[in-house]
Design a protein around this motif. Sequence first.
Motif, short mmCIF file in Angstrom:
data_model
loop_
_atom_site.label_atom_id
_atom_site.label_comp_id
_atom_site.label_asym_id
_atom_site.label_seq_id
_atom_site.Cartn_x
_atom_site.Cartn_y
_atom_site.Cartn_z
N VAL A 165 12.38 -9.03 4.48
CA VAL A 165 13.02 -9.96 5.43
C VAL A 165 13.76 -9.14 6.50
CG1 VAL A 165 14.69 -11.82 5.73
CG2 VAL A 165 13.36 -11.67 3.61
N VAL A 166 13.26 -9.24 7.74
CA VAL A 166 13.90 -8.48 8.82
C VAL A 166 14.72 -9.42 9.70
CG1 VAL A 166 11.80 -8.54 10.29
CG2 VAL A 166 13.49 -6.79 10.66
N ALA A 167 15.95 -8.98 10.00
CA ALA A 167 16.81 -9.75 10.91
C ALA A 167 16.66 -9.17 12.31
CB ALA A 167 18.26 -9.63 10.46
N HIS A 168 16.49 -10.05 13.28
CA HIS A 168 16.38 -9.61 14.67
C HIS A 168 17.56 -10.17 15.45
CE1 HIS A 168 14.58 -10.09 18.86
NE2 HIS A 168 14.91 -8.84 18.70
N ARG A 169 18.35 -9.25 16.04
CA ARG A 169 19.59 -9.68 16.71
C ARG A 169 19.60 -9.31 18.19
NH1 ARG A 169 21.23 -6.62 12.08
NH2 ARG A 169 21.33 -7.99 10.26
N ARG B 111 2.29 -14.34 8.25
CA ARG B 111 1.51 -14.29 7.00
C ARG B 111 0.26 -13.43 7.16
NH1 ARG B 111 4.58 -17.74 3.91
NH2 ARG B 111 5.32 -19.56 5.05
N ASP B 112 -0.20 -13.31 8.41
CA ASP B 112 -1.44 -12.56 8.61
C ASP B 112 -1.11 -11.09 8.86
OD1 ASP B 112 -4.08 -12.18 8.72
OD2 ASP B 112 -4.43 -13.27 10.60
N ILE B 113 -0.57 -10.46 7.82
CA ILE B 113 -0.19 -9.05 7.95
C ILE B 113 -0.40 -8.41 6.57
CG2 ILE B 113 2.30 -9.46 7.43
CD1 ILE B 113 2.87 -7.33 9.66
N GLU C 135 5.77 -5.79 -2.02
CA GLU C 135 5.45 -6.89 -2.96
C GLU C 135 5.89 -8.24 -2.39
OE1 GLU C 135 7.19 -5.52 -6.62
OE2 GLU C 135 5.72 -3.87 -6.72
N ARG C 136 7.05 -8.26 -1.76
CA ARG C 136 7.54 -9.53 -1.19
C ARG C 136 6.67 -9.98 -0.03
NH1 ARG C 136 13.16 -11.45 -0.53
NH2 ARG C 136 12.94 -13.68 -0.16
N ILE C 137 6.28 -9.01 0.81
CA ILE C 137 5.45 -9.36 1.98
C ILE C 137 4.08 -9.83 1.52
CG2 ILE C 137 4.36 -8.41 4.07
CD1 ILE C 137 6.86 -6.50 4.24
N GLN C 138 3.53 -9.16 0.50
CA GLN C 138 2.22 -9.60 -0.02
C GLN C 138 2.31 -11.01 -0.61
OE1 GLN C 138 1.41 -6.40 -2.76
NE2 GLN C 138 0.10 -5.30 -1.30
N ALA C 139 3.45 -11.30 -1.24
CA ALA C 139 3.58 -12.61 -1.91
C ALA C 139 3.88 -13.73 -0.92
CB ALA C 139 4.68 -12.52 -2.97
N GLU C 140 4.77 -13.46 0.06
CA GLU C 140 5.27 -14.57 0.90
C GLU C 140 5.01 -14.40 2.39
OE1 GLU C 140 9.46 -15.12 0.10
OE2 GLU C 140 9.16 -14.70 -2.03
#
Length: 299
Positions: free
Chosen positions: A136-140, A55-57, A36-41
């Motif tokens: 929200v994915v964190a990349h470290r 956004r294009d996902i 839902e979050r990915i679809q919205a934002e």
Amino acid sequence: MNTVVLGAGAVGCFFGGLLAEAGHSVTLIGRAVHVERIQAEGLRIETASGRRWVRDIAASTGLECLKGASLVLCCTKSAQIDEAAQFLGARLNAHVPVLSLQNGLTSAERLRKALPNNPVWPALVYAAVGMNEPGVVAHRGGQRLCLDARCRIEPFFNVLSDSAIECQLYADMEAMRWHKLLVNCALNALSAISQSTYGALLEVPALKTWLGELIRECVEVARACGIEVGATLEHDVLELMQAMAHQRSSTAQDLARGRPTEIDEFNGFLMQKGREHGVLTPINTTLYTLIKALETPSA
Ligand SMILES: NC(=O)C1=CN([C@@H]2O[C@H](COP(=O)(O)OP(=O)(O)OC[C@H]3O[C@@H](n4cnc5c(N)ncnc54)[C@H](OP(=O)(O)O)[C@@H]3O)[C@@H](O)[C@H]2O)C=CC1
Ligand SMILES: CC(C)(CO)C(=O)C(=O)O
């Protein structure tokens, strides 16, 4: 090529996000809270240098998109592989390749057995990622996938390598898979028990000697199984700890979220192989037992 990622968690969102950023068509299948979050934002990727949105996902909780998939990245935890295989078996067209991005040695084999009409390839993940919050994915650090050299001729190889994913090909994939397994045996439990980042662990004076002993134990088991992982393993582990200094292992993240860990695939697997070949594994056994104790809810 339509890439479908089964398991929109840390690894799935990160690698799916990199493919989408390169202009490829990607659908993430995941839990409602992320979808839902990915679809919205859009999908948010956070790094030390800032944040960006993909956004294009596409994202979905349903499995219908598997019907039109031309490549699947299977990114669930290893304990969820049998369920994933069932979903894929019922929906995928024959010959659609499936990459298994799980840690450990058993997932790709289980998928392969369950999907006799699809090519299944293990992909070793050298990336430090985690879900900071839904969508929200964190990349470290790290964005490398290690693949069997035979993948070079597969159409999906062009798609992967035409993105920011660093693809490395190996002729002796079995040795590389053991190498990654031993990295996980060396780091995951220690980071989980202490809930420490790799950078913080590097500051512990006794660490290097202890790590050396643990790695020797692991290498002895691998050797008893007929696998030479190479002389650079200890150096590779220390280098990875520096490169991913802000990361806590995926096992540490599982424990922090109150989820079952994959320890049976790591130190548990090593113990089992040690037993089969008459090699003692006291350090692996201690780490395994501590993780099992931490997984057990207190009364
Ligand atoms: N995190 C890391 O830095 C690294 C992880 N790995 C490996 O990658 C694999 C994935 O790990 P990671 O991404 O961290 O794990 P995550 O738990 O972050 O991601 C897996 C996601 O898949 C979801 N999921 C599982 N089954 C389904 C399903 N049938 N339908 C929809 N969603 C599903 C899970 O939901 P739910 O939790 O609700 O089941 C979860 O959100 C593991 O084997 C791990 O060892 C390898 C290298 C680095
Ligand atoms: C690459 C590494 C070591 C990153 O933490 C990992 O595989 C994990 O956490 O499971």
